[in-house]
Scaffold this active site. Structure first.
Site, mmCIF file in Angstrom:
data_model
loop_
_atom_site.group_PDB
_atom_site.id
_atom_site.type_symbol
_atom_site.label_atom_id
_atom_site.label_comp_id
_atom_site.label_asym_id
_atom_site.label_seq_id
_atom_site.Cartn_x
_atom_site.Cartn_y
_atom_site.Cartn_z
ATOM 1 N N GLN A 144 0.804 -1.222 0.000
ATOM 2 C CA GLN A 144 0.000 0.000 0.000
ATOM 3 C C GLN A 144 0.832 1.264 0.000
ATOM 4 O O GLN A 144 0.315 2.357 -0.236
ATOM 5 C CB GLN A 144 -0.937 -0.001 1.202
ATOM 6 C CG GLN A 144 -0.230 0.114 2.519
ATOM 7 C CD GLN A 144 -1.169 -0.156 3.672
ATOM 8 O OE1 GLN A 144 -1.434 -1.284 4.016
ATOM 9 N NE2 GLN A 144 -1.675 0.902 4.266
ATOM 10 N N CYS A 150 -4.945 0.606 4.083
ATOM 11 C CA CYS A 150 -4.981 -0.793 4.503
ATOM 12 C C CYS A 150 -6.399 -1.343 4.476
ATOM 13 O O CYS A 150 -6.614 -2.520 4.176
ATOM 14 C CB CYS A 150 -4.384 -0.946 5.887
ATOM 15 S SG CYS A 150 -5.227 0.009 7.162
ATOM 16 N N HIS A 285 -4.792 -1.016 12.081
ATOM 17 C CA HIS A 285 -4.322 -1.554 10.807
ATOM 18 C C HIS A 285 -5.270 -2.642 10.332
ATOM 19 O O HIS A 285 -5.645 -3.536 11.098
ATOM 20 C CB HIS A 285 -2.909 -2.107 10.984
ATOM 21 C CG HIS A 285 -2.248 -2.513 9.707
ATOM 22 N ND1 HIS A 285 -2.358 -1.786 8.538
ATOM 23 C CD2 HIS A 285 -1.464 -3.581 9.403
ATOM 24 C CE1 HIS A 285 -1.657 -2.386 7.585
ATOM 25 N NE2 HIS A 285 -1.108 -3.486 8.082
ATOM 26 N N ASN A 305 -0.511 -9.267 5.144
ATOM 27 C CA ASN A 305 -0.274 -7.840 5.313
ATOM 28 C C ASN A 305 -0.181 -7.178 3.941
ATOM 29 O O ASN A 305 -0.205 -7.855 2.907
ATOM 30 C CB ASN A 305 1.011 -7.610 6.116
ATOM 31 C CG ASN A 305 1.028 -6.291 6.853
ATOM 32 O OD1 ASN A 305 0.198 -5.417 6.615
ATOM 33 N ND2 ASN A 305 1.989 -6.134 7.751
#
Length: 355
Positions: A144, A150, A285, A305
Protein backbone atom coordinates in the site's frame (compact mmCIF):
# COMPACT_ATOMS: atom_id res chain seq x y z
CA UNK A 1 -23.21 -3.77 23.24
CA UNK A 2 -21.42 -0.51 22.48
CA UNK A 3 -18.08 -0.84 20.77
CA UNK A 4 -15.53 1.51 19.32
CA UNK A 5 -15.05 1.30 15.56
CA UNK A 6 -11.83 2.58 14.11
CA UNK A 7 -11.19 4.04 10.69
CA UNK A 8 -7.82 2.48 9.99
CA UNK A 9 -5.24 5.06 9.09
CA UNK A 10 -2.35 2.60 8.91
CA UNK A 11 1.13 3.02 10.19
CA UNK A 12 1.77 3.76 6.61
CA UNK A 13 3.63 6.94 6.23
CA UNK A 14 6.81 4.99 6.86
CA UNK A 15 6.24 2.53 4.06
CA UNK A 16 7.50 2.52 0.53
CA UNK A 17 5.99 1.41 -2.76
CA UNK A 18 9.04 -0.76 -3.41
CA UNK A 19 9.51 -4.06 -1.64
CA UNK A 20 10.69 -3.76 1.94
CA UNK A 21 14.13 -5.31 2.22
CA UNK A 22 15.33 -7.52 5.07
CA UNK A 23 18.98 -7.48 6.05
CA UNK A 24 21.20 -9.81 8.08
CA UNK A 25 23.95 -8.94 10.54
CA UNK A 26 26.44 -10.82 12.73
CA UNK A 27 27.87 -10.38 16.22
CA UNK A 28 30.96 -8.78 14.66
CA UNK A 29 28.74 -6.04 13.24
CA UNK A 30 27.64 -5.17 16.78
CA UNK A 31 31.09 -5.12 18.35
CA UNK A 32 31.93 -1.42 18.01
CA UNK A 33 30.39 1.82 16.85
CA UNK A 34 32.67 1.64 13.84
CA UNK A 35 31.42 -1.80 12.83
CA UNK A 36 27.84 -0.69 13.47
CA UNK A 37 28.40 2.36 11.26
CA UNK A 38 29.68 0.10 8.50
CA UNK A 39 26.58 -2.07 8.95
CA UNK A 40 24.42 1.03 8.70
CA UNK A 41 26.14 2.07 5.47
CA UNK A 42 25.64 -1.41 4.00
CA UNK A 43 22.00 -1.39 5.09
CA UNK A 44 21.40 1.97 3.37
CA UNK A 45 22.99 0.74 0.17
CA UNK A 46 20.78 -2.37 0.17
CA UNK A 47 17.44 -0.67 0.78
CA UNK A 48 15.28 1.98 -0.83
CA UNK A 49 16.06 4.38 2.04
CA UNK A 50 17.96 7.61 1.39
CA UNK A 51 19.32 9.89 4.12
CA UNK A 52 20.86 13.35 3.86
CA UNK A 53 24.42 13.54 5.25
CA UNK A 54 23.43 15.82 8.13
CA UNK A 55 20.64 13.43 9.14
CA UNK A 56 22.68 10.22 9.10
CA UNK A 57 24.20 10.55 12.57
CA UNK A 58 20.80 10.98 14.17
CA UNK A 59 19.46 8.09 12.15
CA UNK A 60 22.49 5.97 13.01
CA UNK A 61 21.69 6.27 16.71
CA UNK A 62 18.16 5.02 16.05
CA UNK A 63 19.51 2.26 13.83
CA UNK A 64 21.92 1.18 16.57
CA UNK A 65 19.09 0.98 19.10
CA UNK A 66 16.94 -1.08 16.74
CA UNK A 67 19.77 -3.46 15.79
CA UNK A 68 20.47 -4.14 19.45
CA UNK A 69 16.77 -4.62 20.13
CA UNK A 70 16.46 -7.12 17.29
CA UNK A 71 19.55 -8.97 18.47
CA UNK A 72 18.31 -9.05 22.07
CA UNK A 73 14.86 -10.34 21.13
CA UNK A 74 16.29 -12.98 18.83
CA UNK A 75 18.36 -14.31 21.75
CA UNK A 76 15.18 -14.84 23.77
CA UNK A 77 13.19 -18.03 23.75
CA UNK A 78 10.45 -16.65 21.52
CA UNK A 79 8.56 -18.54 18.79
CA UNK A 80 9.39 -15.83 16.26
CA UNK A 81 12.41 -13.94 14.96
CA UNK A 82 13.01 -10.32 13.99
CA UNK A 83 15.11 -8.89 11.18
CA UNK A 84 16.30 -5.53 9.89
CA UNK A 85 14.09 -4.08 7.17
CA UNK A 86 13.42 -0.69 5.60
CA UNK A 87 12.15 0.63 8.94
CA UNK A 88 15.49 0.03 10.67
CA UNK A 89 16.47 3.67 11.30
CA UNK A 90 12.98 4.78 12.35
CA UNK A 91 11.95 4.99 15.97
CA UNK A 92 8.85 3.05 16.86
CA UNK A 93 7.07 6.36 17.39
CA UNK A 94 7.95 7.37 13.83
CA UNK A 95 6.85 3.97 12.57
CA UNK A 96 3.51 4.46 14.29
CA UNK A 97 3.03 8.12 13.57
CA UNK A 98 4.86 8.60 10.30
CA UNK A 99 8.49 9.37 9.58
CA UNK A 100 7.54 12.98 8.91
CA UNK A 101 6.36 13.24 12.54
CA UNK A 102 2.71 13.56 11.65
CA UNK A 103 0.40 12.54 14.47
CA UNK A 104 -2.13 9.92 13.49
CA UNK A 105 -5.67 10.90 14.42
CA UNK A 106 -8.16 8.06 14.41
CA UNK A 107 -11.78 8.96 13.82
CA UNK A 108 -13.69 6.91 16.37
CA UNK A 109 -17.25 5.88 15.56
CA UNK A 110 -19.06 4.91 18.74
CA UNK A 111 -22.29 2.96 18.68
CA UNK A 112 -23.82 -0.42 18.05
CA UNK A 113 -21.94 -2.66 15.67
CA UNK A 114 -23.94 -3.06 12.49
CA UNK A 115 -26.08 -6.20 13.01
CA UNK A 116 -25.70 -8.89 10.34
CA UNK A 117 -26.36 -12.61 10.08
CA UNK A 118 -23.45 -15.00 10.63
CA UNK A 119 -24.06 -17.96 8.34
CA UNK A 120 -20.69 -19.52 9.08
CA UNK A 121 -21.83 -20.04 12.64
CA UNK A 122 -23.57 -23.15 11.32
CA UNK A 123 -20.24 -24.65 10.19
CA UNK A 124 -19.61 -28.11 11.64
CA UNK A 125 -16.29 -29.96 11.68
CA UNK A 126 -14.05 -27.21 10.26
CA UNK A 127 -10.70 -28.61 9.08
CA UNK A 128 -7.83 -28.54 11.61
CA UNK A 129 -5.83 -26.40 9.18
CA UNK A 130 -6.49 -24.47 5.98
CA UNK A 131 -4.47 -22.20 3.73
CA UNK A 132 -6.45 -20.27 1.14
CA UNK A 133 -3.17 -19.48 -0.64
CA UNK A 134 -2.61 -23.13 -1.55
CA UNK A 135 -6.29 -23.34 -2.45
CA UNK A 136 -5.68 -20.65 -5.07
CA UNK A 137 -7.89 -18.01 -3.48
CA UNK A 138 -5.23 -15.40 -2.66
CA UNK A 139 -3.40 -13.10 -5.10
CA UNK A 140 0.32 -12.22 -4.71
CA UNK A 141 1.29 -9.84 -1.91
CA UNK A 142 0.72 -6.13 -2.58
CA UNK A 143 2.13 -2.96 -1.01
CA UNK A 144 0.00 0.00 0.00
CA UNK A 145 3.00 2.32 0.24
CA UNK A 146 2.63 5.72 1.88
CA UNK A 147 -1.15 5.71 1.65
CA UNK A 148 -3.37 4.84 4.62
CA UNK A 149 -5.38 2.42 2.51
CA UNK A 150 -4.98 -0.79 4.50
CA UNK A 151 -8.79 -0.93 4.77
CA UNK A 152 -9.03 -1.19 0.96
CA UNK A 153 -6.40 -3.96 0.77
CA UNK A 154 -8.13 -5.89 3.56
CA UNK A 155 -11.46 -5.58 1.75
CA UNK A 156 -10.09 -6.63 -1.62
CA UNK A 157 -8.49 -9.79 -0.15
CA UNK A 158 -11.94 -10.81 1.01
CA UNK A 159 -13.58 -10.13 -2.36
CA UNK A 160 -10.81 -11.80 -4.37
CA UNK A 161 -11.08 -14.83 -2.12
CA UNK A 162 -14.84 -15.35 -2.23
CA UNK A 163 -14.87 -14.72 -5.98
CA UNK A 164 -12.31 -17.51 -6.49
CA UNK A 165 -14.33 -19.84 -4.26
CA UNK A 166 -17.57 -19.15 -6.12
CA UNK A 167 -16.29 -18.87 -9.71
CA UNK A 168 -12.98 -20.74 -9.67
CA UNK A 169 -11.34 -17.58 -11.09
CA UNK A 170 -8.67 -15.67 -9.17
CA UNK A 171 -8.58 -12.07 -10.35
CA UNK A 172 -6.57 -9.22 -8.85
CA UNK A 173 -9.03 -6.44 -8.02
CA UNK A 174 -8.61 -2.69 -7.60
CA UNK A 175 -7.80 -1.14 -4.23
CA UNK A 176 -7.37 2.24 -5.93
CA UNK A 177 -11.01 2.24 -7.00
CA UNK A 178 -12.02 2.03 -3.36
CA UNK A 179 -9.52 4.72 -2.34
CA UNK A 180 -10.80 7.12 -5.01
CA UNK A 181 -14.49 6.35 -5.19
CA UNK A 182 -15.73 5.09 -1.80
CA UNK A 183 -16.90 8.37 -0.27
CA UNK A 184 -17.92 6.97 3.13
CA UNK A 185 -14.24 6.29 3.78
CA UNK A 186 -11.34 8.73 3.65
CA UNK A 187 -9.02 7.28 1.03
CA UNK A 188 -5.40 7.49 2.14
CA UNK A 189 -6.59 8.87 5.48
CA UNK A 190 -8.32 5.67 6.52
CA UNK A 191 -11.51 3.71 6.20
CA UNK A 192 -13.65 0.81 7.35
CA UNK A 193 -13.91 -2.51 5.55
CA UNK A 194 -17.66 -2.73 6.12
CA UNK A 195 -18.17 0.59 4.32
CA UNK A 196 -16.07 -0.74 1.44
CA UNK A 197 -18.03 -3.99 1.23
CA UNK A 198 -21.27 -2.04 1.21
CA UNK A 199 -19.94 0.23 -1.55
CA UNK A 200 -19.03 -2.75 -3.76
CA UNK A 201 -22.48 -4.24 -3.26
CA UNK A 202 -24.41 -1.03 -3.91
CA UNK A 203 -22.43 0.06 -6.97
CA UNK A 204 -22.60 -3.27 -8.76
CA UNK A 205 -19.06 -4.53 -8.20
CA UNK A 206 -15.39 -3.66 -8.40
CA UNK A 207 -13.04 -3.64 -11.37
CA UNK A 208 -9.62 -5.20 -11.83
CA UNK A 209 -6.27 -3.87 -10.70
CA UNK A 210 -5.22 -3.90 -14.36
CA UNK A 211 -8.08 -1.59 -15.36
CA UNK A 212 -7.76 0.69 -12.30
CA UNK A 213 -4.14 0.34 -11.08
CA UNK A 214 -2.85 1.36 -7.67
CA UNK A 215 -1.08 4.71 -7.30
CA UNK A 216 -0.82 4.92 -3.51
CA UNK A 217 -2.37 8.39 -3.30
CA UNK A 218 -5.80 9.99 -3.33
CA UNK A 219 -7.05 10.62 -6.86
CA UNK A 220 -10.34 11.77 -8.34
CA UNK A 221 -12.71 8.86 -8.96
CA UNK A 222 -12.26 7.74 -12.58
CA UNK A 223 -15.81 6.93 -13.68
CA UNK A 224 -14.68 5.44 -16.98
CA UNK A 225 -12.79 2.78 -15.02
CA UNK A 226 -15.36 2.64 -12.25
CA UNK A 227 -18.04 1.69 -14.81
CA UNK A 228 -16.26 -1.57 -15.69
CA UNK A 229 -16.97 -3.85 -12.69
CA UNK A 230 -15.98 -7.49 -13.04
CA UNK A 231 -16.78 -8.95 -9.60
CA UNK A 232 -19.88 -8.30 -7.55
CA UNK A 233 -20.87 -9.32 -4.04
CA UNK A 234 -24.21 -9.55 -2.28
CA UNK A 235 -23.14 -7.87 0.94
CA UNK A 236 -21.05 -8.70 3.99
CA UNK A 237 -21.37 -10.26 7.41
CA UNK A 238 -19.65 -9.42 10.67
CA UNK A 239 -18.03 -12.17 12.70
CA UNK A 240 -19.25 -12.05 16.33
CA UNK A 241 -16.80 -9.85 18.21
CA UNK A 242 -14.28 -11.27 20.67
CA UNK A 243 -14.90 -14.86 19.62
CA UNK A 244 -11.96 -16.73 18.08
CA UNK A 245 -14.14 -19.81 17.77
CA UNK A 246 -16.50 -17.93 15.48
CA UNK A 247 -13.53 -16.50 13.58
CA UNK A 248 -12.18 -20.04 13.15
CA UNK A 249 -15.44 -21.13 11.51
CA UNK A 250 -15.45 -18.09 9.23
CA UNK A 251 -11.87 -18.61 8.02
CA UNK A 252 -12.63 -22.28 7.39
CA UNK A 253 -14.99 -21.03 4.69
CA UNK A 254 -13.18 -18.02 3.17
CA UNK A 255 -10.57 -15.29 3.74
CA UNK A 256 -11.69 -12.79 6.38
CA UNK A 257 -10.93 -9.07 6.86
CA UNK A 258 -9.71 -8.17 10.36
CA UNK A 259 -8.22 -5.27 12.31
CA UNK A 260 -5.18 -5.42 14.55
CA UNK A 261 -2.89 -3.29 16.66
CA UNK A 262 0.26 -3.35 14.51
CA UNK A 263 2.17 -0.64 16.36
CA UNK A 264 4.65 -2.64 18.41
CA UNK A 265 8.43 -2.58 17.89
CA UNK A 266 8.57 -6.35 17.51
CA UNK A 267 5.82 -6.25 14.90
CA UNK A 268 7.76 -3.53 13.09
CA UNK A 269 10.67 -5.95 12.60
CA UNK A 270 8.81 -9.29 12.49
CA UNK A 271 10.53 -11.76 10.17
CA UNK A 272 9.30 -15.32 10.74
CA UNK A 273 7.71 -17.72 13.21
CA UNK A 274 4.55 -17.50 15.30
CA UNK A 275 4.18 -13.95 16.58
CA UNK A 276 2.78 -13.92 20.13
CA UNK A 277 3.21 -10.28 21.08
CA UNK A 278 3.62 -8.08 22.91
CA UNK A 279 0.90 -5.88 21.43
CA UNK A 280 -2.19 -3.98 22.49
CA UNK A 281 -5.73 -3.75 21.18
CA UNK A 282 -5.71 -0.22 19.79
CA UNK A 283 -6.93 -1.23 16.35
CA UNK A 284 -4.97 0.74 13.77
CA UNK A 285 -4.32 -1.55 10.81
CA UNK A 286 -6.53 -3.57 8.46
CA UNK A 287 -5.24 -6.95 7.28
CA UNK A 288 -6.82 -10.29 6.35
CA UNK A 289 -6.72 -13.84 7.69
CA UNK A 290 -6.22 -16.33 4.88
CA UNK A 291 -5.84 -19.53 6.87
CA UNK A 292 -4.75 -21.17 10.10
CA UNK A 293 -2.54 -24.00 11.29
CA UNK A 294 -0.15 -25.21 13.99
CA UNK A 295 3.64 -24.90 14.22
CA UNK A 296 5.79 -26.42 16.98
CA UNK A 297 2.70 -26.87 19.13
CA UNK A 298 1.50 -23.27 18.69
CA UNK A 299 -1.77 -22.61 16.90
CA UNK A 300 -1.64 -19.65 14.53
CA UNK A 301 -3.57 -17.55 12.06
CA UNK A 302 -2.08 -16.85 8.62
CA UNK A 303 -2.38 -13.08 8.31
CA UNK A 304 -1.82 -11.30 5.01
CA UNK A 305 -0.27 -7.84 5.31
CA UNK A 306 0.05 -5.12 2.66
CA UNK A 307 3.63 -3.96 3.26
CA UNK A 308 5.26 -5.83 0.37
CA UNK A 309 7.07 -9.16 0.23
CA UNK A 310 10.15 -7.97 2.14
CA UNK A 311 8.32 -7.71 5.44
CA UNK A 312 7.64 -10.82 7.51
CA UNK A 313 7.30 -14.21 5.85
CA UNK A 314 7.14 -12.95 2.26
CA UNK A 315 4.48 -10.43 3.32
CA UNK A 316 2.66 -12.64 5.84
CA UNK A 317 2.72 -13.03 9.60
CA UNK A 318 1.71 -16.05 11.64
CA UNK A 319 -0.17 -14.69 14.66
CA UNK A 320 -0.88 -16.84 17.69
CA UNK A 321 -4.37 -18.34 17.72
CA UNK A 322 -6.36 -19.28 20.80
CA UNK A 323 -4.89 -16.83 23.30
CA UNK A 324 -6.47 -16.49 26.72
CA UNK A 325 -8.14 -13.14 26.07
CA UNK A 326 -11.43 -12.89 24.16
CA UNK A 327 -10.26 -10.13 21.81
CA UNK A 328 -7.48 -12.32 20.43
CA UNK A 329 -3.82 -11.41 19.96
CA UNK A 330 -3.43 -7.72 19.06
CA UNK A 331 -7.25 -7.44 19.01
CA UNK A 332 -7.61 -9.60 15.89
CA UNK A 333 -10.99 -11.01 16.98
CA UNK A 334 -12.55 -7.63 17.78
CA UNK A 335 -13.66 -6.49 14.34
CA UNK A 336 -13.73 -9.17 11.63
CA UNK A 337 -15.96 -9.32 8.57
CA UNK A 338 -16.21 -11.06 5.21
CA UNK A 339 -18.05 -10.54 1.92
CA UNK A 340 -21.07 -12.58 0.90
CA UNK A 341 -21.37 -13.82 -2.69
CA UNK A 342 -24.35 -16.06 -3.29
CA UNK A 343 -23.62 -17.24 -6.83
CA UNK A 344 -20.93 -17.34 -9.51
CA UNK A 345 -22.63 -14.56 -11.49
CA UNK A 346 -20.54 -11.46 -12.17
CA UNK A 347 -21.03 -8.33 -14.31
CA UNK A 348 -18.48 -9.72 -16.78
CA UNK A 349 -18.07 -13.46 -16.47
CA UNK A 350 -15.74 -13.87 -19.47
CA UNK A 351 -12.42 -13.17 -17.74
CA UNK A 352 -10.14 -16.07 -16.86
CA UNK A 353 -8.02 -16.87 -13.87
CA UNK A 354 -4.95 -14.57 -13.92
CA UNK A 355 -2.74 -16.84 -11.82
Amino acid sequence: MEIVKVIFLFLSFALFIGAVSSFDFTDKDLATDESLWNLYERWISNTSVTRAPDEKQKRFNVFKYNVNHINRVNQMNKPYKLKLNDFADMTNHEFRAGFDSKILHFRMLKGERRPTPFVHGKTTNPPPSIDWRTNGAVTPIKNQGRCGSCWAFSTIVGVEGINKIKTNNLVSLSEQELVDCESDNQGCNGGLTENAYEFIKETGGVTTEQVYPYFGRDERCDLSKRNAPVVKIDGFENVPANDEGALFKAVANQPVSIAIDASGLNFQFYHRGVFDGPCGTDLNHGVAIVGYGTQDGKDYWIVRNSWGVGWGEQGYVKMQRGVNVPEGLCGLAMDASYPVKESSVNPQSVFKDEF
